[in-house]
Design a protein around this motif. Structure first.
Motif, mmCIF file in Angstrom:
data_model
loop_
_atom_site.group_PDB
_atom_site.id
_atom_site.type_symbol
_atom_site.label_atom_id
_atom_site.label_comp_id
_atom_site.label_asym_id
_atom_site.label_seq_id
_atom_site.Cartn_x
_atom_site.Cartn_y
_atom_site.Cartn_z
ATOM 1 N N SER A 106 0.581 -1.036 -0.396
ATOM 2 C CA SER A 106 -0.048 -0.379 -0.032
ATOM 3 C C SER A 106 0.995 1.437 -0.321
ATOM 4 O O SER A 106 1.614 1.150 0.456
ATOM 5 C CB SER A 106 -0.739 0.137 0.793
ATOM 6 O OG SER A 106 -0.251 0.276 2.770
ATOM 7 N N VAL A 107 0.231 2.268 -0.324
ATOM 8 C CA VAL A 107 1.075 3.437 -1.042
ATOM 9 C C VAL A 107 1.109 3.568 0.290
ATOM 10 O O VAL A 107 2.538 4.851 0.970
ATOM 11 C CB VAL A 107 0.452 4.367 -1.880
ATOM 12 C CG1 VAL A 107 1.116 5.698 -1.968
ATOM 13 C CG2 VAL A 107 0.387 3.688 -2.955
ATOM 14 N N ARG A 108 0.537 4.099 1.570
ATOM 15 C CA ARG A 108 0.693 4.961 2.687
ATOM 16 C C ARG A 108 1.601 3.859 4.049
ATOM 17 O O ARG A 108 2.459 4.720 4.048
ATOM 18 C CB ARG A 108 -0.653 4.455 3.505
ATOM 19 C CG ARG A 108 -1.231 5.254 4.961
ATOM 20 C CD ARG A 108 -2.362 4.927 5.495
ATOM 21 N NE ARG A 108 -2.322 5.980 7.307
ATOM 22 C CZ ARG A 108 -4.146 5.513 7.239
ATOM 23 N NH1 ARG A 108 -4.585 5.226 6.344
ATOM 24 N NH2 ARG A 108 -3.022 6.487 8.807
ATOM 25 N N ALA A 109 2.018 2.563 3.948
ATOM 26 C CA ALA A 109 2.635 1.300 4.046
ATOM 27 C C ALA A 109 3.734 2.392 3.788
ATOM 28 O O ALA A 109 5.421 2.503 4.595
ATOM 29 C CB ALA A 109 2.802 -0.082 4.366
ATOM 30 N N LEU A 147 14.482 7.865 5.609
ATOM 31 C CA LEU A 147 14.958 8.898 5.335
ATOM 32 C C LEU A 147 15.244 9.169 6.937
ATOM 33 O O LEU A 147 16.438 10.638 7.074
ATOM 34 C CB LEU A 147 14.260 10.051 4.480
ATOM 35 C CG LEU A 147 13.820 9.852 3.246
ATOM 36 C CD1 LEU A 147 12.934 10.951 2.970
ATOM 37 C CD2 LEU A 147 14.901 9.912 2.258
ATOM 38 N N LEU A 148 14.874 9.467 8.286
ATOM 39 C CA LEU A 148 15.129 10.110 9.255
ATOM 40 C C LEU A 148 16.146 9.094 9.554
ATOM 41 O O LEU A 148 17.268 9.807 10.502
ATOM 42 C CB LEU A 148 13.743 9.347 10.300
ATOM 43 C CG LEU A 148 12.638 10.401 10.215
ATOM 44 C CD1 LEU A 148 11.739 10.226 11.133
ATOM 45 C CD2 LEU A 148 13.286 11.954 10.652
ATOM 46 N N LEU A 178 10.449 3.483 -0.783
ATOM 47 C CA LEU A 178 10.654 4.339 -2.329
ATOM 48 C C LEU A 178 9.488 4.281 -3.461
ATOM 49 O O LEU A 178 9.209 4.754 -4.778
ATOM 50 C CB LEU A 178 11.838 5.082 -2.142
ATOM 51 C CG LEU A 178 11.975 6.355 -2.418
ATOM 52 C CD1 LEU A 178 11.130 7.780 -1.503
ATOM 53 C CD2 LEU A 178 13.046 6.673 -2.963
ATOM 54 N N TYR A 179 10.395 2.680 -4.053
ATOM 55 C CA TYR A 179 9.961 3.219 -5.152
ATOM 56 C C TYR A 179 8.281 2.414 -5.493
ATOM 57 O O TYR A 179 7.578 3.260 -6.195
ATOM 58 C CB TYR A 179 10.195 1.025 -5.057
ATOM 59 C CG TYR A 179 9.672 -0.330 -6.802
ATOM 60 C CD1 TYR A 179 9.979 0.304 -8.193
ATOM 61 C CD2 TYR A 179 8.684 0.359 -7.296
ATOM 62 C CE1 TYR A 179 9.281 -0.116 -9.253
ATOM 63 C CE2 TYR A 179 7.862 -0.843 -7.474
ATOM 64 C CZ TYR A 179 8.664 -0.903 -8.661
ATOM 65 O OH TYR A 179 7.900 -0.960 -10.045
ATOM 66 N N PHE A 180 7.291 1.893 -4.220
ATOM 67 C CA PHE A 180 6.230 2.095 -4.253
ATOM 68 C C PHE A 180 5.315 4.091 -4.172
ATOM 69 O O PHE A 180 4.047 4.246 -5.052
ATOM 70 C CB PHE A 180 5.448 1.219 -2.827
ATOM 71 C CG PHE A 180 5.764 -0.167 -3.702
ATOM 72 C CD1 PHE A 180 5.050 -0.656 -4.265
ATOM 73 C CD2 PHE A 180 6.683 -1.172 -2.923
ATOM 74 C CE1 PHE A 180 5.127 -2.536 -5.222
ATOM 75 C CE2 PHE A 180 7.404 -1.671 -3.315
ATOM 76 C CZ PHE A 180 6.124 -2.831 -4.574
ATOM 77 N N VAL A 181 5.770 4.592 -3.785
ATOM 78 C CA VAL A 181 5.779 5.860 -3.244
ATOM 79 C C VAL A 181 6.548 6.628 -4.373
ATOM 80 O O VAL A 181 5.288 7.529 -4.822
ATOM 81 C CB VAL A 181 6.900 6.194 -2.688
ATOM 82 C CG1 VAL A 181 6.411 8.331 -2.372
ATOM 83 C CG2 VAL A 181 6.598 5.804 -0.446
ATOM 84 N N LEU A 182 7.053 6.524 -5.340
ATOM 85 C CA LEU A 182 7.551 7.345 -6.207
ATOM 86 C C LEU A 182 6.919 6.325 -7.563
ATOM 87 O O LEU A 182 7.477 6.958 -9.047
ATOM 88 C CB LEU A 182 8.975 7.329 -6.645
ATOM 89 C CG LEU A 182 9.465 8.029 -5.470
ATOM 90 C CD1 LEU A 182 11.422 8.108 -5.618
ATOM 91 C CD2 LEU A 182 9.000 9.679 -5.349
ATOM 92 N N GLN A 183 6.438 5.237 -7.661
ATOM 93 C CA GLN A 183 6.187 4.491 -9.014
ATOM 94 C C GLN A 183 5.629 5.484 -10.103
ATOM 95 O O GLN A 183 5.809 5.416 -11.268
ATOM 96 C CB GLN A 183 5.387 3.578 -8.584
ATOM 97 C CG GLN A 183 5.234 2.441 -10.002
ATOM 98 C CD GLN A 183 4.408 0.737 -9.353
ATOM 99 O OE1 GLN A 183 3.881 0.828 -7.990
ATOM 100 N NE2 GLN A 183 4.920 0.153 -10.235
ATOM 101 N N ALA A 206 4.637 4.953 2.237
ATOM 102 C CA ALA A 206 5.219 6.119 2.699
ATOM 103 C C ALA A 206 5.919 6.442 3.917
ATOM 104 O O ALA A 206 6.986 6.894 4.406
ATOM 105 C CB ALA A 206 4.213 6.983 2.439
ATOM 106 N N GLY A 207 4.871 5.578 4.954
ATOM 107 C CA GLY A 207 5.795 5.705 6.396
ATOM 108 C C GLY A 207 7.055 5.649 6.435
ATOM 109 O O GLY A 207 8.141 5.365 7.258
ATOM 110 N N TRP A 208 7.124 4.039 5.476
ATOM 111 C CA TRP A 208 8.687 3.210 5.636
ATOM 112 C C TRP A 208 9.562 4.405 5.235
ATOM 113 O O TRP A 208 10.521 4.414 5.397
ATOM 114 C CB TRP A 208 8.420 1.606 5.547
ATOM 115 C CG TRP A 208 8.474 0.636 5.905
ATOM 116 C CD1 TRP A 208 6.699 0.199 5.818
ATOM 117 C CD2 TRP A 208 8.928 -0.414 7.069
ATOM 118 N NE1 TRP A 208 6.695 -0.903 6.747
ATOM 119 C CE2 TRP A 208 7.607 -0.615 7.451
ATOM 120 C CE3 TRP A 208 10.383 0.351 7.780
ATOM 121 C CZ2 TRP A 208 7.938 -2.190 9.350
ATOM 122 C CZ3 TRP A 208 10.363 -0.480 9.158
ATOM 123 C CH2 TRP A 208 9.467 -1.528 9.796
#
Length: 343
Positions: A46-49, A58-59, A256-261, A51-53
């Motif tokens: 899921s995009v939400r999960a 990044l932190l 990041l792949y699933f966020v930026l896909q 994004a959380g990871w």
């Protein structure tokens, strides 16, 4: 030019004690094991999960950079942050190639997470090998700075040539030597068999297309390592910082792949920026070599390098967004203009 210009050895110093190396590697293995546990069962991300990871990964380098600043000074921290930004920007381009490979192999979305993890683990192993080879090359003589600088400038030139020629990144599976070699010696099933890489079919062992996809990604990892390791050695000569920047940049790639896909294809000017960055670091390496031979030759300080890299990435992102906006504005007008021509 005398041989002495190239034979002078480089004394590599590292901030890392054996304890810091051990803690870093242990943390890396723990995070990879956690990622492997999460990808054990095939399912869509899921995009939400994701994004959380992505935020989590990044932190981690930000916190690590603050630790370096507090414990080893601002200079070391700036080297780390600069190297991380370089590696992260290169890894985003790598993600686009991964996306093309997954599409070319028609990898089911539920299995994409697993293939990406294989690629990340392979990339980490290959980067560790190339980092060791790079350190050995630097210790053998200053010629390594010229070699690394030349590799980066040639790579930048190839990127510019492809961009000017209007070539689009494509993946032709049939032309990949590694895939052809595997198919020549090992049978491959017609379709996927869930998350399995190897199955027994007609009394003999056979690979699944998932295994071929993993092999293809590992093969591209080698090409990526050739570019990325010299690039970060242009920022810092500390093998630990080189390893840490690579590890932090690669760890969050799967999420990041699933966020930026859906965004990767829209960064149409990313390659322009990467060419500028690689050429800039290549020149920085050559100037660093020349400064060691002729002290009057200026060097490019790391804080300036960080500023240039960030400005380049911000510029290509902005120009990509503007180009996409102009394209969207023109799209509705084209059918109208065609209709007016026929009136």
């Amino acid at each position: 030019m005398s041989a002495g210009l190239f034979s002078h050895a480089v004394e590599l110093r590292t901030i890392a004690s054996p304890a810091l190396w051990s803690i870093t590697v242990a943390a890396l293995v723990l995070l990879l094991a956690l990622d492997l546990l999460l990808t054990r069962r095939p399912r869509e991300e899921s995009v939400r999960a994701a994004a959380g990871w992505s935020v989590f990964y990044l932190l981690l380098p930000v916190l690590f950079g603050f630790y370096l600043w507090a414990d080893h000074g601002g200079g070391v921290a700036v080297e780390f942050f600069t190297g991380f930004v370089v590696e992260k920007s290169l890894s985003v381009d790598n993600l686009f190639v991964f996306m093309l490979l997954l599409a070319a192999f028609a990898v089911p979305s539920a299995l994409a997470r697993q293939v990406l993890l294989y690629g990340i683990v392979g990339a980490l192993v290959l980067r560790a090998i190339f980092i060791g080879l790079g350190a050995a090359a630097l210790q053998s003589g200053t010629w390594a700075f010229l070699l690394f600088g030349g590799i980066l400038i040639l790579t930048a030139g190839k990127i510019v040539k492809d961009v000017m020629a209007g070539e689009q990144q494509e993946v032709d599976i049939s032309s990949m030597r590694t895939v052809r070699l595997v198919r020549r010696f090992v049978p491959v099933t017609e379709g996927y068999r869930g998350s399995r890489l190897v199955v027994r079919e007609k009394g003999r062992m056979a690979l699944t297309p998932l295994a071929l996809a993993a092999v293809a990604i590992l093969a591209t990892d080698i090409v990526f390592a050739v570019d990325s390791v010299p690039a970060v050695y242009g920022v810092t000569e500390d093998p630990f910082l080189v390893f840490a920047t690579n590890a932090f940049a690669l760890l969050g790639l799967r999420a990041l792949y699933f966020v930026l896909q859906g965004v990767l294809a829209k960064l149409r000017h990313l390659n322009h920026g990467l060419a500028v960055i690689l050429a800039f670091i290549g020149v920085k390496l050559i100037l660093h070599w020349a400064h060691g031979v002729w002290p009057g030759v200026p060097e490019i300080p790391t804080p300036l390098s960080l500023g240039v890299i960030v400005c380049v990435l911000a510029t290509v992102t902005a120009t990509s967004l503007l180009a996409n906006r102009r394209e969207r504005r023109r799209a509705p007008r084209q059918p109208l203009e065609e209709a007016e021509r026929h009136v």
